[in-house]
Design an enzyme around this catalytic site. Structure first.
Site, PDB file in Angstrom:
ATOM      1  N   LYS A   1      10.120  17.102  72.119  1.00 15.92           N
ATOM      2  CA  LYS A   1      11.671  17.196  71.378  1.00 15.92           C
ATOM      3  C   LYS A   1      12.097  15.746  72.201  1.00 15.92           C
ATOM      4  O   LYS A   1      13.211  15.431  72.314  1.00 15.92           O
ATOM      5  CB  LYS A   1      12.354  17.756  72.214  1.00 15.92           C
ATOM      6  CG  LYS A   1      14.025  18.169  70.962  1.00 15.92           C
ATOM      7  CD  LYS A   1      13.611  18.945  69.887  1.00 15.92           C
ATOM      8  CE  LYS A   1      14.347  19.175  69.336  1.00 15.92           C
ATOM      9  NZ  LYS A   1      14.785  19.254  67.773  1.00 15.92           N
TER      10      LYS A   1
ATOM     11  N   ASP B   1      10.557  22.113  67.010  1.00 19.66           N
ATOM     12  CA  ASP B   1      10.907  22.567  66.290  1.00 19.66           C
ATOM     13  C   ASP B   1       9.746  23.187  65.356  1.00 19.66           C
ATOM     14  O   ASP B   1       9.815  23.551  64.766  1.00 19.66           O
ATOM     15  CB  ASP B   1      12.742  22.208  65.823  1.00 19.66           C
ATOM     16  CG  ASP B   1      13.073  20.742  65.800  1.00 19.66           C
ATOM     17  OD1 ASP B   1      11.927  19.969  66.162  1.00 19.66           O
ATOM     18  OD2 ASP B   1      13.250  20.835  65.123  1.00 19.66           O
TER      19      ASP B   1
ATOM     20  N   TYR C   1      11.222  25.017  84.281  1.00 19.96           N
ATOM     21  CA  TYR C   1      10.856  26.459  85.154  1.00 19.96           C
ATOM     22  C   TYR C   1      11.425  25.893  86.529  1.00 19.96           C
ATOM     23  O   TYR C   1      11.500  25.247  87.528  1.00 19.96           O
ATOM     24  CB  TYR C   1       9.642  26.951  85.869  1.00 19.96           C
ATOM     25  CG  TYR C   1       9.393  27.595  83.958  1.00 19.96           C
ATOM     26  CD1 TYR C   1       9.438  26.658  83.372  1.00 19.96           C
ATOM     27  CD2 TYR C   1       8.742  28.529  83.811  1.00 19.96           C
ATOM     28  CE1 TYR C   1       8.862  27.683  81.759  1.00 19.96           C
ATOM     29  CE2 TYR C   1       8.872  29.110  82.932  1.00 19.96           C
ATOM     30  CZ  TYR C   1       8.363  28.892  81.768  1.00 19.96           C
ATOM     31  OH  TYR C   1       8.266  29.256  80.724  1.00 19.96           O
TER      32      TYR C   1
ATOM     33  N   ASP D   1       5.073  27.528  76.183  1.00 18.54           N
ATOM     34  CA  ASP D   1       4.983  29.346  76.856  1.00 18.54           C
ATOM     35  C   ASP D   1       5.640  30.334  75.327  1.00 18.54           C
ATOM     36  O   ASP D   1       5.042  30.640  75.161  1.00 18.54           O
ATOM     37  CB  ASP D   1       5.996  29.599  77.780  1.00 18.54           C
ATOM     38  CG  ASP D   1       6.426  31.081  78.319  1.00 18.54           C
ATOM     39  OD1 ASP D   1       4.850  31.815  77.984  1.00 18.54           O
ATOM     40  OD2 ASP D   1       7.382  31.958  78.872  1.00 18.54           O
TER      41      ASP D   1
ATOM     42  N   ASP E   1       2.569  32.628  72.515  1.00 25.45           N
ATOM     43  CA  ASP E   1       3.517  33.455  72.224  1.00 25.45           C
ATOM     44  C   ASP E   1       3.110  34.110  70.224  1.00 25.45           C
ATOM     45  O   ASP E   1       2.700  34.256  69.868  1.00 25.45           O
ATOM     46  CB  ASP E   1       4.524  33.782  72.501  1.00 25.45           C
ATOM     47  CG  ASP E   1       4.295  35.302  73.702  1.00 25.45           C
ATOM     48  OD1 ASP E   1       3.370  34.696  74.525  1.00 25.45           O
ATOM     49  OD2 ASP E   1       5.031  36.124  74.373  1.00 25.45           O
TER      50      ASP E   1
END
Ligand code: ATP
Length: 350
Positions: free
Chosen positions: A179, A212, A126, A236, A240
Site C-alpha cells: 500500500k 485493496d 504485529y 494474513d 484467508d
C-alpha cells in the site's frame, strides 16, 4: 530426523490425529526413519503446568528438524498468567520468518487456480514483535490508541528472496502486494527491497498490486497469480481470502520457515465453534505436514522426503477429487477421522 508434534487447541487434537495417522503410514511405507515425539502446548499445557509453553519445551525447540503445531487459541489465553502466544514465539524467537501459504483448488474445480502467498512473519503491524521491550499497540489516553509498524530492509529482502526462489520452481512470476501509495515509507521500503532482490532473478517476472486492489483481483481472477509476496498483516488477510476462494479454510496448508528450522501449522485458527465434533477438515494439517517434508527434503538433502511429500499431496488430492470422500466444509459426508483414514489408505496404496 526429529519431529516434535504439538496438537494445540480447539480442533487441533482432531486434525493432528488424522494428519499423524497419514504421516505414520507414509513413514512405514517409505521407511523414512522419522523420530516423532509428542508434547503439549496451549490450554492442555496451561491446565497441567500453568503455562501454554513450558521453559523446558522451549529449550528443546531449536534442536528439532521440524515442528508440527496445531492451531492455538491465543486470543483466549490469559494475558498475564502463563498465556504465551506459541505461534508468535516460534516466529519471532526462533526466527521462523517465512510463512508459505499455498491456495490451490481441489481437483475438478470449476475454476481452478494454484497460487502461493509468501508472508513475512517477524515484523509489520504485529505489535508483540516490534519492540525490544514492551508492545507497539499503545493507549495514548483511554480514548486514543496508537499502533506502530516496523519494516526493515533486512526482513523485506529475505522474504522477497524466498518468494523469488519459490517462483523459480513454479511459473516464475512474483506479485508484490503493498500500500505504498499511502504508506510511502513503510510499504515504499518493502517495495524497494523486493525490486532490489528481483535483479538477482532475471528469469522471474515481477509486478506489484495495491493490497485493496489485490482483494478484488483474488475474487475476480485468482488464476492470474503465481507467487504473491507481502507483509505480515496483508498476507494474513489475503491468505484467508485465497484459501476460502479455493474451497475452504480447511484446505489451507502452511509452513513457517526459518533458515534452519521449519514448523508446519495450518493457516486457520482453532475453530472452537466446531471443536470436538469430528467436523473439521484435516486437509490443511495434512498438507502442512507435506509442505514440512518438502522443506526438510530440500534443507536436509533428503530427496526421499521430497518424494514422500509429493506422494502425500497426491494421496490427499486423490481423496479430495471425489465429492463422496470430502468433509462437510466442502459439501461432503466424511468426518475428520474418516477423511484421515481415506488419505491414509491412499498413501498406503500409492
Ligand atoms: P484465528 O484468529 O486464530 O485465525 P479465527 O477465529 O479467525 O481464528 P478460524 O478458527 O480459522 O478463525 O475459523 C474461521 C471459520 O472457519 C470458522 O467458522 C471455522 O468453523 C471454519 N474453519 C476453520 N478451520 C476449519 C477446518 N479445518 N475445517 C472446517 N472448517 C474450518
Amino acid at each position: 530426523m526429529h519431529i516434535l508434534v504439538l496438537p494445540g487447541d480447539g480442533i487441533g487434537p482432531e486434525i493432528m490425529s488424522a494428519a499423524m495417522q497419514v504421516l505414520s503410514a507414509l513413514d512405514t511405507r517409505r521407511d523414512l526413519g522419522l523420530s516423532i515425539t509428542h508434547d503439549i502446548v496451549g490450554f492442555d499445557s496451561l491446565a497441567k503446568y500453568a503455562t501454554t509453553l513450558r521453559p523446558d519445551l522451549i529449550e528443546r525447540l531449536p534442536s528439532q528438524d521440524g515442528i508440527i503445531l496445531g492451531p492455538v487459541d491465543t486470543a483466549a489465553y490469559p494475558e498475564h498468567e502463563g498465556g504465551i502466544n506459541v505461534s508468535a514465539y516460534l516466529r519471532s524467537r526462533l526466527d521462523l520468518y517465512a510463512n508459505i501459504r499455498p491456495a490451490r483448488t481441489p481437483p475438478g474445480a470449476a475454476r481452478p487456480f494454484d497460487l502461493v502467498i509468501v508472508r513475512e512473519l517477524t515484523e509489520g503491524f504485529y505489535a508483540d514483535r516490534n519492540m525490544a521491550e514492551g508492545n507497539a499497540d499503545l493507549m495514548a489516553t483511554p480514548d486514543v490508541a496508537i499502533s506502530l509498524r516496523k519494516v526493515t530492509r533486512h526482513a523485506c529482502e529475505r522474504i522477497a528472496r524466498r518468494a523469488f526462489e519459490l517462483a523459480m520452481t513454479r511459473d516464475r512470476r512474483v506479485t508484490a502486494v503493498h500500500k505504498a501509495n499511502v504508506f510511502k515509507r513503510g510499504d515504499g521500503l518493502f517495495l524497494d527491497a523486493v525490486r532490489t532482490v528481483a535483479r538477482e532473478f532475471p528469469e522471474v517476472t515481477l509486478d506489484d498490486v495495491l493490497v485493496d486492489a489485490m482483494a478484488a483481483w483474488l475474487v475476480r481472477a485468482p488464476e492470474r497469480f503465481d507467487v504473491i509476496v507481502t507483509g505480515n498483516l496483508y498476507g494474513d488477510i489475503l491468505s484467508d481470502l485465497a484459501s476460502e476462494l479455493s474451497g475452504s479454510l480447511g484446505l489451507a496448508g502452511s509452513i513457517m520457515a526459518g533458515d534452519s528450522l521449519c514448523a508446519a501449522q495450518a493457516q486457520h485458527g482453532s475453530a472452537p465453534d466446531i471443536a470436538g465434533q469430528d467436523k473439521a477438515n484435516p486437509a490443511s494439517m495434512i498438507l502442512s505436514v507435506a509442505l514440512l517434508l518438502e522443506w526438510l527434503g530440500a534443507h536436509r538433502a533428503r530427496p526421499d522426503l521430497t518424494t514422500a511429500a509429493r506422494a502425500m499431496t497426491t494421496a490427499l488430492d486423490h481423496v479430495l477429487a471425489n465429492p463422496d470422500t470430502r468433509t462437510a466444509d466442502l459439501g461432503g459426508p466424511l468426518g475428520t477421522t474418516a477423511f484421515g483414514e481415506a488419505v491414509t489408505l491412499a498413501v498406503l496404496a500409492g
